[in-house]
Design an enzyme around this catalytic site. Structure first.
Site, PDB file in Angstrom:
ATOM      1  N   LYS A 266      49.956  34.597  43.591  1.00 26.27           N
ATOM      2  CA  LYS A 266      49.220  35.806  43.950  1.00 26.27           C
ATOM      3  C   LYS A 266      49.461  36.834  42.851  1.00 26.27           C
ATOM      4  CE  LYS A 266      48.381  39.015  47.738  1.00 26.27           C
ATOM      5  NZ  LYS A 266      48.166  40.149  46.854  1.00 26.27           N
ATOM      6  N   ARG A 271      40.687  42.207  41.487  1.00 24.02           N
ATOM      7  CA  ARG A 271      39.743  41.138  41.810  1.00 24.02           C
ATOM      8  C   ARG A 271      38.548  41.240  40.869  1.00 24.02           C
ATOM      9  NH1 ARG A 271      39.445  38.479  47.130  1.00 24.02           N
ATOM     10  NH2 ARG A 271      38.123  36.670  46.784  1.00 24.02           N
ATOM     11  N   ARG A 286      35.844  44.266  43.386  1.00 23.62           N
ATOM     12  CA  ARG A 286      35.968  43.906  44.790  1.00 23.62           C
ATOM     13  C   ARG A 286      34.970  44.682  45.646  1.00 23.62           C
ATOM     14  NH1 ARG A 286      38.314  45.276  49.376  1.00 23.62           N
ATOM     15  NH2 ARG A 286      39.766  43.888  50.438  1.00 23.62           N
ATOM     16  N   GLU A 316      41.136  36.923  39.380  1.00 23.07           N
ATOM     17  CA  GLU A 316      41.909  38.153  39.299  1.00 23.07           C
ATOM     18  C   GLU A 316      42.154  38.427  37.822  1.00 23.07           C
ATOM     19  OE1 GLU A 316      42.855  39.684  42.217  1.00 23.07           O
ATOM     20  OE2 GLU A 316      44.635  40.880  41.750  1.00 23.07           O
ATOM     21  N   PHE A 356      40.261  31.500  40.480  1.00 20.75           N
ATOM     22  CA  PHE A 356      40.683  30.687  41.627  1.00 20.75           C
ATOM     23  C   PHE A 356      39.533  30.119  42.441  1.00 20.75           C
ATOM     24  CE2 PHE A 356      41.640  35.220  42.697  1.00 20.75           C
ATOM     25  CZ  PHE A 356      40.651  35.445  43.653  1.00 20.75           C
ATOM     26  N   ARG A 436      37.704  37.795  56.496  1.00 22.66           N
ATOM     27  CA  ARG A 436      39.156  37.679  56.418  1.00 22.66           C
ATOM     28  C   ARG A 436      39.567  36.687  57.493  1.00 22.66           C
ATOM     29  NH1 ARG A 436      42.648  41.056  54.178  1.00 22.66           N
ATOM     30  NH2 ARG A 436      41.312  42.893  54.193  1.00 22.66           N
ATOM     31  N   LYS A 442      48.090  35.010  53.048  1.00 24.83           N
ATOM     32  CA  LYS A 442      48.946  35.513  51.979  1.00 24.83           C
ATOM     33  C   LYS A 442      50.370  35.738  52.465  1.00 24.83           C
ATOM     34  CE  LYS A 442      47.112  40.053  53.001  1.00 24.83           C
ATOM     35  NZ  LYS A 442      46.112  41.044  52.656  1.00 24.83           N
TER      36      LYS A 442
HETATM   37  P1  ATP Z   1      42.704  42.430  50.716  1.00 22.83           P
HETATM   38  O1  ATP Z   1      42.023  42.146  49.422  1.00 22.83           O
HETATM   39  O2  ATP Z   1      43.160  41.194  51.431  1.00 22.83           O
HETATM   40  O3  ATP Z   1      42.009  43.419  51.577  1.00 22.83           O
HETATM   41  P2  ATP Z   1      44.545  43.870  49.162  1.00 22.83           P
HETATM   42  O4  ATP Z   1      43.488  44.230  48.193  1.00 22.83           O
HETATM   43  O5  ATP Z   1      45.501  44.907  49.624  1.00 22.83           O
HETATM   44  O6  ATP Z   1      43.985  43.205  50.458  1.00 22.83           O
HETATM   45  P3  ATP Z   1      46.253  41.759  49.255  1.00 22.83           P
HETATM   46  O7  ATP Z   1      46.119  41.788  50.710  1.00 22.83           O
HETATM   47  O8  ATP Z   1      47.605  42.009  48.711  1.00 22.83           O
HETATM   48  O9  ATP Z   1      45.286  42.700  48.523  1.00 22.83           O
HETATM   49  O10 ATP Z   1      45.769  40.329  48.736  1.00 22.83           O
HETATM   50  C1  ATP Z   1      44.467  39.857  48.533  1.00 22.83           C
HETATM   51  C2  ATP Z   1      44.069  40.070  47.077  1.00 22.83           C
HETATM   52  O11 ATP Z   1      44.939  39.363  46.225  1.00 22.83           O
HETATM   53  C3  ATP Z   1      42.710  39.532  46.695  1.00 22.83           C
HETATM   54  O12 ATP Z   1      41.674  40.420  47.014  1.00 22.83           O
HETATM   55  C4  ATP Z   1      42.842  39.329  45.188  1.00 22.83           C
HETATM   56  O13 ATP Z   1      42.481  40.513  44.509  1.00 22.83           O
HETATM   57  C5  ATP Z   1      44.317  39.105  44.976  1.00 22.83           C
HETATM   58  N1  ATP Z   1      44.690  37.749  44.539  1.00 22.83           N
HETATM   59  C6  ATP Z   1      45.674  37.483  43.660  1.00 22.83           C
HETATM   60  N2  ATP Z   1      45.827  36.171  43.473  1.00 22.83           N
HETATM   61  C7  ATP Z   1      44.921  35.539  44.253  1.00 22.83           C
HETATM   62  C8  ATP Z   1      44.602  34.183  44.509  1.00 22.83           C
HETATM   63  N3  ATP Z   1      45.253  33.173  43.918  1.00 22.83           N
HETATM   64  N4  ATP Z   1      43.594  33.917  45.393  1.00 22.83           N
HETATM   65  C9  ATP Z   1      42.936  34.934  46.007  1.00 22.83           C
HETATM   66  N5  ATP Z   1      43.204  36.232  45.804  1.00 22.83           N
HETATM   67  C10 ATP Z   1      44.188  36.559  44.948  1.00 22.83           C
END
Ligand code: ATP
Length: 587
Positions: A266, A271, A286, A316, A356, A436, A442
């Site tokens: 991660k 994104r 995103r 990412e 990814f 989601r 995660k």
């Molecule tokens: P979310 O995007 O789930 O609303 P967030 O932006 O706060 O929440 P996290 O919840 O920490 O982020 O994790 C999801 C995000 O992690 C994804 O939107 C993407 O940007 C990032 N990411 C990093 N590595 C990966 C991966 N291998 N596959 C998918 N997403 C990843």
């Protein structure tokens, strides 16, 4: 619409608007889409990256002065009092009309207003400011007082109609059920509900693949809901990102996935959705905004290293150290968010794209292909991918036991990542745009607060600081999205984590408003209400009972981690999600 905070009422107003038979204007143009954009406070869907109306209040003030004949001072005084361009415009038009200073034409149409605003937004060059003022004054001259009020709101970037995308989608989903030829009367409540849910799913799917709500609603109304089922991914149209659920302890993962599953690093970057057709490359954020021009280095590497002719990839983008190539934190990448000096910055802060997923390949949608097939296709699309290259597949391993998972998680942390994203590899592991779900889960390592995850909350109010901070905001009121009511409910105040830089930034970027909008609910009244548009990432230690909030709980020791300008208020954590963290275990 503005007068009510009841979602049902807002929906029924939309239904009334969208079913009018005078929505065809000019040369037979259907204006459903323009109505949607104007309600959203924009002129086009975001992904087109076309110029929106960014007009300084100063210019807007000059325009209303020109249109009504009042002095700039009268305008300024009134604006100070009413705190809002919309009210100021409305009032001045009212007064102007009464004193017969100006008359207004009749029948200003949706197309007229949209076209005038588009024209103003597109003005650039030497005397564009004067031209903008003149053009806006021209439009205002033709407005009735109430029309002027909403043109003012639009110029101010605050429509405040309590109408978000989901409300409009729901209104349309319900409309079709009771629409022509499908008479809701004969249907029992359960069938009706199922029918509405099915409609909603079709509309949402289309919107997730083609994030132009105007076009989606227009198609649904003119061609029928079924026409939306034919929507497919297209190059240069960003698809809404698939999101992940969260689990807090490693032990829970194997059972939740059932059998083996994929683990991916991660990465802590941004994104990025990559669209490529031949040598043409477009990059989307995103929020489906076009960000191509910020990343000339990425465009270049995609051209060089992606062999597919037509492809949409999900990934990412991460900042890397110029010397060692090591991963750098998100904050460093943020230096790339700029309008000027992009080329120099891209040398100073180089990036690497970790891919990814693949969503579209050589004319075919990949959304319904299972994970392993998509992963193989994605890897196959990269020509040359040394681990320190510019475009690489995200490190991945298939695991089936807790021991394997733990070992890979530890390795991911050691390599400087945020933890792991685990992904289902079952036959049903499709890509779910905008959803989601539990296909992706995660696990984050950084438990900076005691709660299992950080929350993204929208700022709705502010109290002034004390002492050195007397002229700045000291505490902020932040709200979560309430899925049941469609409102933003204040869940806590937060002040910690507000350094000088952030305090300055808030002062510049939070827009004060005289009253909270109807869809904001708070148990307390702050010194200032602000437009709910800025999202903060917040951590906390505990969810505690509270009698001072509308939601009856609050967050203990909240701290601001960062400003999430990649998120919109619609992306905020929900009240339900916060409640689910109550008593959440330790990782
Ligand atoms: P979310 O995007 O789930 O609303 P967030 O932006 O706060 O929440 P996290 O919840 O920490 O982020 O994790 C999801 C995000 O992690 C994804 O939107 C993407 O940007 C990032 N990411 C990093 N590595 C990966 C991966 N291998 N596959 C998918 N997403 C990843």
């Amino acid at each position: 619409m503005e007068k009510t905070s009841k979602r049902l009422e807002i929906m029924s107003i939309f239904q009334e608007i969208f079913t009018r038979d005078d929505l065809v204007e000019g040369n037979k143009e259907h204006v459903h889409d323009k109505i949607v954009y104007l309600c959203q406070g924009k002129l086009y869907p975001d992904f087109l990256g076309r110029p929106e109306l960014q007009m300084a209040q100063e210019l807007a003030k000059r325009a209303i002065a020109q249109a009504t004949g009042f002095s700039p001072k009268t305008v300024s005084d009134l604006l100070k009092k009413s705190g809002d361009l919309g009210n100021t415009f409305g009032l001045l038009k009212q007064k102007g009309t009464q004193s017969m200073l100006v008359s207004h034409g009749k029948d200003l149409s949706v197309l007229d207003v949209h076209a005038a605003l588009v024209q103003i937004a597109g003005m650039s060059g030497a005397d564009s400011q004067t031209k903008k003022v003149r053009a806006l004054a021209g439009l205002l001259g033709r407005c009735s007082p109430v029309e002027a009020k909403y043109v003012g709101r639009f110029v101010d970037g605050k429509m405040r109609l309590g109408a978000n995308d989901l409300t409009m989608i729901e209104a349309i989903a319900r409309l079709r059920t009771s629409g022509e030829g499908r008479g809701a009367d004969g249907l029992d409540a359960e069938t009706l509900k199922a029918d509405q849910a099915a409609n909603r799913a079709v509309i949402e799917r289309a919107y997730n693949i083609y994030p132009d709500l105007g076009l989606v609603i227009k198609t649904a109304l003119l061609d029928g809901i079924d026409a939306l089922k034919r929507f497919q991914p297209q190059i240069n149209i960003p698809i809404r990102s698939m999101l992940a659920q969260r689990l807090d302890t490693l032990e829970e993962f194997p059972a939740k996935h059932g059998g083996s599953f994929a683990c991916e690093y991660k990465l802590d970057g941004e994104r990025m959705q990559v669209h490529k057709r031949g040598d043409e490359v477009a990059l989307f954020s995103r929020r489906q905004e076009i960000i191509t021009s910020q990343f000339p280095d990425v465009v270049d590497s995609i051209r060089r290293f992606i062999v597919a002719k037509e492809i949409i990839l999900d990934g990412e983008v991460v900042a890397v150290d110029r010397g060692t190539g090591r991963l750098m934190p998100f904050q460093i990448l943020m230096q790339r968010r700029r309008k000027h000096g992009i080329e120099e910055k891209s040398e100073e802060v180089p990036t690497r794209v970790y891919l990814f997923d693949v969503l579209f390949l050589e004319g075919k949608s990949m959304l319904d292909a299972p994970y392993l097939e998509r992963r193989a296709a994605m890897e196959g699309a990269i020509a040359h991918a040394p681990p320190q290259g510019k475009v690489v597949p995200v490190p991945q391993r298939i695991v089936s036991t807790l021991d394997e998972l733990t070992a890979y998680f530890n390795q991911a942390i050691k390599d400087g990542t945020e933890g792991l994203l685990t992904k289902s590899i079952k036959p049903e592991s499709v890509y779910q745009p905008g959803a989601r779900g539990w296909l992706w889960i995660k696990l984050k390592s950084l438990r900076r607060g005691k709660l299992p995850d950080s929350m993204d909350l929208v700022v709705v109010g502010a109290n002034m600081g004390e002492g050195r901070r007397a002229r700045q905001y000291g505490t902020l009121l932040v709200a979560a999205r309430n899925e049941d009511t469609g409102t933003f409910d204040v869940v806590t105040r937060v002040s910690s984590g507000m350094d000088d830089e952030k305090a300055e930034w808030f002062l510049k970027n939070l827009h004060e408003i005289p009253q909270p909008p109807p869809h904001v609910r708070s148990g307390e009244t702050p010194d200032k209400w602000v437009e709910p548009s800025i999202v903060l990432e917040i951590i906390g230690d505990e969810i505690t009972d509270s009698s001072s909030t509308i939601v009856d709980f609050s967050i203990r020791f909240p701290r601001i981690i960062r400003i999430r300008d990649d998120k919109s208020p619609d992306d905020t954590t929900t009240v339900g999600e916060i409640l689910a963290m109550r008593g959440g275990g330790d990782a």
